[in-house]
Each structure stands twice: as structure tokens, then as C-alpha cells.
Design a protein around this motif. Structure first.
Motif, PDB file in Angstrom:
ATOM      1  N   SER A  49      28.278   5.226   7.220  1.00 36.97           N
ATOM      2  CA  SER A  49      28.879   6.560   8.124  1.00 36.97           C
ATOM      3  C   SER A  49      30.072   7.371   7.688  1.00 36.97           C
ATOM      4  CB  SER A  49      28.858   6.136   9.505  1.00 36.97           C
ATOM      5  OG  SER A  49      29.599   5.260   9.762  1.00 36.97           O
ATOM      6  N   GLN A  50      30.196   8.378   8.066  1.00 36.65           N
ATOM      7  CA  GLN A  50      31.640   9.101   7.543  1.00 36.65           C
ATOM      8  C   GLN A  50      32.617   8.626   8.722  1.00 36.65           C
ATOM      9  OE1 GLN A  50      30.161  12.903   7.663  1.00 36.65           O
ATOM     10  NE2 GLN A  50      29.278  12.752   5.447  1.00 36.65           N
ATOM     11  N   PRO A  51      33.985   8.402   8.256  1.00 36.32           N
ATOM     12  CA  PRO A  51      35.123   7.967   9.101  1.00 36.32           C
ATOM     13  C   PRO A  51      34.980   8.868  10.038  1.00 36.32           C
ATOM     14  CG  PRO A  51      35.952   8.543   7.153  1.00 36.32           C
ATOM     15  CD  PRO A  51      34.431   8.568   6.870  1.00 36.32           C
ATOM     16  N   VAL A  52      35.092   8.297  11.374  1.00 40.45           N
ATOM     17  CA  VAL A  52      35.556   9.190  12.644  1.00 40.45           C
ATOM     18  C   VAL A  52      37.324   8.660  12.685  1.00 40.45           C
ATOM     19  CG1 VAL A  52      35.560   9.084  15.017  1.00 40.45           C
ATOM     20  CG2 VAL A  52      33.293   8.917  13.901  1.00 40.45           C
ATOM     21  N   GLY A  53      38.040   9.750  12.827  1.00 49.24           N
ATOM     22  CA  GLY A  53      39.508   9.573  12.854  1.00 49.24           C
ATOM     23  C   GLY A  53      39.877  10.165  11.453  1.00 49.24           C
ATOM     24  N   PRO A  54      41.063   9.430  11.055  1.00 45.60           N
ATOM     25  CA  PRO A  54      41.551  10.104   9.638  1.00 45.60           C
ATOM     26  C   PRO A  54      40.392  10.175   8.529  1.00 45.60           C
ATOM     27  CG  PRO A  54      43.011   8.362  10.744  1.00 45.60           C
ATOM     28  CD  PRO A  54      41.711   8.453  11.673  1.00 45.60           C
ATOM     29  N   GLN A  55      40.319  11.042   7.853  1.00 41.49           N
ATOM     30  CA  GLN A  55      39.336  11.196   6.761  1.00 41.49           C
ATOM     31  C   GLN A  55      39.790  10.787   5.505  1.00 41.49           C
ATOM     32  OE1 GLN A  55      36.231  12.885   7.605  1.00 41.49           O
ATOM     33  NE2 GLN A  55      36.986  12.008   9.470  1.00 41.49           N
ATOM     34  N   ASP A  56      41.100  10.340   5.152  1.00 48.76           N
ATOM     35  CA  ASP A  56      41.363   9.747   4.062  1.00 48.76           C
ATOM     36  C   ASP A  56      41.101   8.077   3.856  1.00 48.76           C
ATOM     37  OD1 ASP A  56      43.160   9.222   6.080  1.00 48.76           O
ATOM     38  OD2 ASP A  56      45.112   9.787   4.603  1.00 48.76           O
ATOM     39  N   GLN A  57      40.001   7.718   4.198  1.00 51.15           N
ATOM     40  CA  GLN A  57      39.517   6.450   4.131  1.00 51.15           C
ATOM     41  C   GLN A  57      38.208   6.377   3.785  1.00 51.15           C
ATOM     42  OE1 GLN A  57      39.351   4.275   8.113  1.00 51.15           O
ATOM     43  NE2 GLN A  57      39.592   6.360   8.969  1.00 51.15           N
ATOM     44  N   PRO A  58      37.595   5.169   3.037  1.00 55.32           N
ATOM     45  CA  PRO A  58      36.363   5.173   2.670  1.00 55.32           C
ATOM     46  C   PRO A  58      35.315   5.204   3.716  1.00 55.32           C
ATOM     47  CG  PRO A  58      37.636   3.324   1.876  1.00 55.32           C
ATOM     48  CD  PRO A  58      38.437   3.964   3.177  1.00 55.32           C
ATOM     49  N   ASP A  59      34.104   5.619   3.701  1.00 54.97           N
ATOM     50  CA  ASP A  59      33.033   5.650   4.482  1.00 54.97           C
ATOM     51  C   ASP A  59      32.823   4.255   4.952  1.00 54.97           C
ATOM     52  OD1 ASP A  59      32.420   8.148   4.282  1.00 54.97           O
ATOM     53  OD2 ASP A  59      30.635   7.931   2.972  1.00 54.97           O
ATOM     54  N   TYR A  60      32.024   4.136   6.089  1.00 58.16           N
ATOM     55  CA  TYR A  60      32.005   2.788   6.830  1.00 58.16           C
ATOM     56  C   TYR A  60      30.687   2.306   6.543  1.00 58.16           C
ATOM     57  CZ  TYR A  60      36.375   2.842   9.550  1.00 58.16           C
ATOM     58  OH  TYR A  60      37.641   2.967   9.760  1.00 58.16           O
ATOM     59  N   ILE A  61      30.417   0.873   6.736  1.00 62.47           N
ATOM     60  CA  ILE A  61      28.987   0.359   7.204  1.00 62.47           C
ATOM     61  C   ILE A  61      29.155  -0.048   8.435  1.00 62.47           C
ATOM     62  CG2 ILE A  61      27.235  -1.544   6.411  1.00 62.47           C
ATOM     63  CD1 ILE A  61      27.651   0.188   4.338  1.00 62.47           C
ATOM     64  N   ASN A  62      28.057   0.177   9.111  1.00 60.52           N
ATOM     65  CA  ASN A  62      27.934  -0.028  10.599  1.00 60.52           C
ATOM     66  C   ASN A  62      26.548  -0.586  11.105  1.00 60.52           C
ATOM     67  OD1 ASN A  62      29.957   2.881  10.891  1.00 60.52           O
ATOM     68  ND2 ASN A  62      30.534   1.037  12.327  1.00 60.52           N
ATOM     69  N   ALA A  63      26.544  -1.488  11.913  1.00 56.26           N
ATOM     70  CA  ALA A  63      25.599  -1.972  12.660  1.00 56.26           C
ATOM     71  C   ALA A  63      25.704  -2.516  14.100  1.00 56.26           C
ATOM     72  CB  ALA A  63      24.992  -3.161  11.698  1.00 56.26           C
TER      73      ALA A  63
END
Ligand code: ROI
Length: 167
Positions: A49-63
């Protein structure tokens, strides 16, 4: 005698975007499933997933994990915080990158507003990276206490670049 009434159903949101996020999520899921007083732990598919909040951070893995527990909400929260700390979680920038985030999303049909814990998680309804994996493992017709049905929240929440990883 074991009282089935002692067991509660809870959902945990998992997120990571630092230090090998896939490994962080898999390792956290394994540790959670091995905790005392936790049973029937089921991990959803993993998503990027693309970051919610500041965009200058890597994409996330979520589950999301669905489980049965005999722990109270605050006991469960304490265990989750200990696992975050074991995985090198440092609370620094608000909404910044993190090695491991474990959120108690739901606990039976409880509504809880304590200084240290709000259940259902206050952002659950706005976050595609929670709602989609939750829907993968939740029973049909799940209601989010105080809010709406999961299916109506999903219908109102665009997937926003969320991508399910091949298993
Ligand atoms: N964004 C995404 N995509 N996934 C998360 O798990 C996540 N967690 C957070 C914030 C920083 C709000 N953004 C996130 O805590």
C-alpha cells in the motif's frame, strides 16, 4: 472445565515499511500466534500500500489477523506493544516510517474509549489497507460497532493503489 465464554474474537492490523517489511509482518504473525491465551490465529493475504500521511517514505506491507483470545483488550494491547518493541519499533515522527505497527482493530462488539486504547480503531473506516484485508478473513455481514457494516465501509473506500501480493 473450559468456559467458551472466556474466549473473545479480536482483529489486529499489521503494517511495516522498514527493515524488510515482509519479514517483519510474517515474524509478527508467528509471534502473535504463539502467545499464551491466543488461539485460531488467521493471517489475511498480504498487501502493498502507498503511505497514508507523509509521502516521503517507502510503501507499506499490510495485513490483518483474526484470532480468539482470553486476554482482555488492555492485556492484548500490552502484548502487541511488546512485540512492536521486539521488532525495533521506535516511536518518533507522527505518521512516519515504522518497522512494525500492530493495531487492535476490533474486540468482539466492544466500544472502548480509554486514554491508551480506542476500539474500534478510530481510523479503521478510512483505511483501505485495513478494510480490504479485514474483508478477506471476516465473516459475512461483519458489523463495525458504532459505525456500519464492513461491506458498506468497503463500498465507500477506494482501493487507492492497494495491491494484494501473490501467496
Ligand atoms: N500507510 C499505509 N499505507 N500503511 C500503514 O500501515 C500505515 N500506517 C501508519 C501511517 C503512517 C498512518 N500510514 C500508513 O501508521
Amino acid at each position: 472445565m473450559t468456559e467458551t465464554i472466556d474466549w473473545h474474537e479480536a482483529y489486529i492490523g499489521l503494517g511495516s515499511n522498514l527493515d524488510n517489511p515482509l519479514l517483519q509482518i510474517r515474524s509478527a504473525a508467528k509471534v502473535i500466534s504463539g502467545l499464551d491465551d491466543i488461539d485460531e490465529c488467521r493471517l489475511s493475504p498480504l498487501y502493498t500500500s502507498q503511505p497514508v500521511g507523509p509521502q516521503d517514505q517507502p510503501d507499506y506491507i499490510n495485513a490483518v489477523i483474526r484470532l480468539k483470545t482470553r486476554l482482555s483488550p488492555l492485556q492484548l494491547l500490552k502484548q502487541l506493544q511488546a512485540i512492536e518493541n521486539q521488532h525495533g519499533r521506535v516511536r518518533s515522527i507522527r505518521w512516519g516510517a515504522r518497522t512494525l505497527d500492530l493495531d487492535l482493530l476490533l474486540y468482539d462488539d466492544l466500544i472502548l474509549n480509554l486514554p491508551e486504547l480506542t476500539v474500534p480503531h478510530p481510523e479503521l473506516k478510512n483505511r483501505s489497507f485495513v478494510l480490504y484485508p479485514l474483508a478477506d478473513i471476516a465473516p459475512e455481514g461483519l458489523l463495525i460497532p458504532g459505525t456500519a457494516s464492513l461491506s458498506s465501509l468497503l463500498a465507500a473506500c477506494p482501493a487507492d493503489g492497494l495491491q494484494r501480493l501473490a501467496t
